[in-house]
Design an enzyme around this catalytic site. Structure first.
Site, PDB file in Angstrom:
ATOM      1  N   PRO A   1       0.755  -1.380  -0.173  1.00 44.10           N
ATOM      2  CA  PRO A   1      -0.025   0.180  -0.045  1.00 44.10           C
ATOM      3  C   PRO A   1       0.844   1.269   0.010  1.00 44.10           C
ATOM      4  CG  PRO A   1      -0.576  -1.659   1.725  1.00 44.10           C
ATOM      5  CD  PRO A   1       0.594  -2.153   1.103  1.00 44.10           C
TER       6      PRO A   1
ATOM      7  N   GLU B   1       1.664  -8.789   8.451  1.00 42.76           N
ATOM      8  CA  GLU B   1       1.918  -7.395   9.093  1.00 42.76           C
ATOM      9  C   GLU B   1       2.693  -6.227   8.057  1.00 42.76           C
ATOM     10  OE1 GLU B   1       0.491  -5.547  11.786  1.00 42.76           O
ATOM     11  OE2 GLU B   1      -0.960  -7.382  11.375  1.00 42.76           O
TER      12      GLU B   1
ATOM     13  N   ARG C   1      -3.546  -8.477 -20.893  1.00 45.53           N
ATOM     14  CA  ARG C   1      -4.544  -8.071 -22.093  1.00 45.53           C
ATOM     15  C   ARG C   1      -3.882  -7.185 -23.003  1.00 45.53           C
ATOM     16  NH1 ARG C   1      -7.537  -3.663 -21.070  1.00 45.53           N
ATOM     17  NH2 ARG C   1      -9.371  -4.174 -22.090  1.00 45.53           N
TER      18      ARG C   1
ATOM     19  N   ASP D   1     -10.355   1.569 -24.527  1.00 47.96           N
ATOM     20  CA  ASP D   1     -10.337   1.256 -23.100  1.00 47.96           C
ATOM     21  C   ASP D   1     -10.787   2.772 -22.114  1.00 47.96           C
ATOM     22  OD1 ASP D   1     -10.347  -1.042 -23.041  1.00 47.96           O
ATOM     23  OD2 ASP D   1      -8.184  -1.189 -22.580  1.00 47.96           O
TER      24      ASP D   1
END
Ligand code: ADE
Length: 221
Positions: free
Chosen positions: A87, A114, A151, A165
């Protein structure tokens, strides 16, 4: 052929991902090769231990350097991009997928629990986050990133499926319709059945811009 190695403690999480639909077909057609590696096998400790308690105290377990760094060193060559999923990484965008699809070999490192020993950061080329929320591990981010790259690889899907897209030109997709013409009184816009391709293209560009302004004005800044 592009090579993706995924380092994880939970290789089974990738079974469905690798064995369905477009990704499965891309692997069968040798457009990409995906190697899921359990880095536990690189542990030199008893019971193949891979984590331990944090120095300084605190809750949870921390992934140790040795197994992950040994795995990276075993798998990488001089044309490898090593990516840590966290993150705390840089936010992942369609542009990131377009950049990564040009790489020959990437290694995706999935943390779990963690966190991981800070020193692992010295052995990776970049850190990526797939969004401002916390998952139980890097496996779903690794699937999201692999999927978005695969893709885009030549031959995986028809090019016209992705040139339009969402995000490609910092725009959201235009609305699409299929049969029936009338669903519960909601009709398909006339322009789409006009057969006038210039007009249809103009309508789509206009709708795409309108939708972006309404929903994601940040993309236009
Ligand atoms: N690991 C846990 N949460 C994550 C996130 N949002 N992005 C990348 N890796 C993660």
């Amino acid at each position: 052929m592009m090579k993706i190695d995924i380092l994880t403690l939970f290789p089974n999480m990738f079974d469905g991902f690798l064995n369905e639909s477009i990704i499965k077909r891309a692997i069968e057609r040798k457009l990409v090769s995906i190697n899921v590696v359990n880095f536990r096998k690189y542990s030199k400790l008893n019971n193949s231990q891979v984590d331990d308690t944090p120095y300084g105290g605190g809750s949870g377990m921390v992934l140790m350097c040795e197994p992950i760094v040994s795995a990276i060193e075993d798998l990488k060559d001089d044309d490898t991009t090593v990516i840590l999923l966290t993150p705390q990484g840089i936010p992942y965008k369609q542009k990131s997928a377009m950049m990564l699809k040009e790489k020959k070999h990437i290694i995706l490192v999935c943390g779990h629990y963690e966190g991981f020993d800070e020193r692992i950061r010295n052995f990776v080329d970049m850190e990526i986050s797939i969004g401002d929320y916390v998952l139980t591990g890097g496996e779903i981010p690794a699937m999201a990133i692999s999927d978005s790259i695969i893709r885009l690889l030549d031959g995986v899907i028809k090019e016209d499926s992705y040139v339009n897209d969402s995000f490609t030109d910092n725009r959201l997709d235009y609305p699409t319709y299929t049969k029936p013409y009338d669903f519960r009184g909601m009709k398909v816009p006339d322009v789409l059945i006009s057969g006038d391709h210039k007009k249809i293209e103009a309508y789509r560009q206009e709708e795409s811009l309108k939708r972006t302004k309404e929903r994601r004005p940040d993309l236009l800044d």
